[in-house]
Design a protein around this motif. Sequence first.
Motif: not given
Length: 92
Positions: A6, A18, A41-42
């Motif tokens: 992330c 992710l 990104l998470c």
Amino acid sequence: MDERRCFLCGRNGAEDPLDLHHIFGGAYRKKSEKYGLVVYLCHRRCHIFAPSAVHQSTGQMQRLKRYGQLKAMEDQRWTEEDFRREFGKSYL
Ligand SMILES: [Zn+2]
Ligand SMILES: [Zn+2]
């Protein structure tokens, strides 16, 4: 490609998968891809749902766009004006 992490918190997606986020979306999504302005990104924590997630927090979105612009300017050797021509506005 490096191991996926992330961009914001460095987690590896084991608990919260992710997502690939386009730093400049909408009309500029294709250009984001073309110039490598995408980050992992998470999904919940950092991308979509948490209050500090990029799609919830204007400040976080702004910071990411600023980062994307600086990266594009460095990678492409663009001036701020060049960036504005490609992406419609400057985020600096
Ligand atoms: Zn996104
Ligand atoms: Zn994260």
